[in-house]
Motif scaffolding. Sequence first.
Motif, PDB file in Angstrom:
ATOM      1  N   GLN A 258     -11.546   1.670   0.743  1.00  0.00           N
ATOM      2  CA  GLN A 258     -10.162   1.729   1.213  1.00  0.00           C
ATOM      3  C   GLN A 258      -9.188   1.792   0.044  1.00  0.00           C
ATOM      4  O   GLN A 258      -8.203   2.520   0.086  1.00  0.00           O
ATOM      5  N   LYS A 259      -9.469   1.029  -1.005  1.00  0.00           N
ATOM      6  CA  LYS A 259      -8.608   1.066  -2.197  1.00  0.00           C
ATOM      7  C   LYS A 259      -8.694   2.420  -2.897  1.00  0.00           C
ATOM      8  O   LYS A 259      -7.711   2.892  -3.459  1.00  0.00           O
TER       9      LYS A 259
ATOM     10  N   TYR B 207     -15.876   7.678  -2.466  1.00  0.00           N
ATOM     11  CA  TYR B 207     -15.448   7.090  -1.187  1.00  0.00           C
ATOM     12  C   TYR B 207     -16.567   7.188  -0.161  1.00  0.00           C
ATOM     13  O   TYR B 207     -16.864   6.226   0.546  1.00  0.00           O
TER      14      TYR B 207
ATOM     15  N   GLU C 190     -14.126  -2.249   1.521  1.00  0.00           N
ATOM     16  CA  GLU C 190     -12.836  -2.633   0.941  1.00  0.00           C
ATOM     17  C   GLU C 190     -12.545  -1.809  -0.312  1.00  0.00           C
ATOM     18  O   GLU C 190     -11.416  -1.337  -0.507  1.00  0.00           O
ATOM     19  N   LYS C 191     -13.558  -1.611  -1.149  1.00  0.00           N
ATOM     20  CA  LYS C 191     -13.384  -0.775  -2.337  1.00  0.00           C
ATOM     21  C   LYS C 191     -13.080   0.670  -1.945  1.00  0.00           C
ATOM     22  O   LYS C 191     -12.258   1.329  -2.580  1.00  0.00           O
TER      23      LYS C 191
ATOM     24  N   PHE D 182       2.301   1.692  -3.425  1.00  0.00           N
ATOM     25  CA  PHE D 182       1.246   2.155  -4.326  1.00  0.00           C
ATOM     26  C   PHE D 182       0.963   3.641  -4.115  1.00  0.00           C
ATOM     27  O   PHE D 182       0.789   4.392  -5.068  1.00  0.00           O
TER      28      PHE D 182
ATOM     29  N   LEU E 265      -6.263   5.053  -1.782  1.00  0.00           N
ATOM     30  CA  LEU E 265      -4.896   4.954  -2.296  1.00  0.00           C
ATOM     31  C   LEU E 265      -4.700   5.814  -3.548  1.00  0.00           C
ATOM     32  O   LEU E 265      -3.575   6.130  -3.918  1.00  0.00           O
TER      33      LEU E 265
ATOM     34  N   LYS F   3       0.833  -1.210   0.000  1.00  0.00           N
ATOM     35  CA  LYS F   3       0.000   0.000   0.000  1.00  0.00           C
ATOM     36  C   LYS F   3       0.861   1.251   0.000  1.00  0.00           C
ATOM     37  O   LYS F   3       0.562   2.213  -0.703  1.00  0.00           O
TER      38      LYS F   3
END
Length: 124
Positions: A100-101, A58, A97-98, A12, A104, A9
């Motif tokens: 959180q991605k 988000y 989960e999406k 990334f 990034l 992470k």
Amino acid sequence: MKPKFPLKKLLFLVINFIISFVLLRIIIEVSERTGMLWIYITGACIYAALIIGLFLAYFVLNGYTFNKEPLTACDLSDKLTDEQKADFLAKQPERKEKAQKLLLVLFPLILTFAISYIELYIIG
């Protein structure tokens, strides 16, 4: 046992920051060299629109809240049926989960935009 450090992470995040920063610097440089301010304004507006869009995505994916704790059926609107509540709660871990991605991508854009404006108004 210590939790594992999320090196992937972090890598990334760093790569996304470098890419977004370099792209904005290219936009700024092209604008300065050509003397066309509209190039910078357009680029800055695109970055701002991306930040706003990703932030809203988000917020929606995170269940319309900034809480880390999962929502319960009591937290949801009374207008929803029990079936709708159960469906919403069943999809919640996948959506979180999406979300959180998505952070990034969102954090490097915000940092790039902030550095740009600090450089523009405070330093320069």
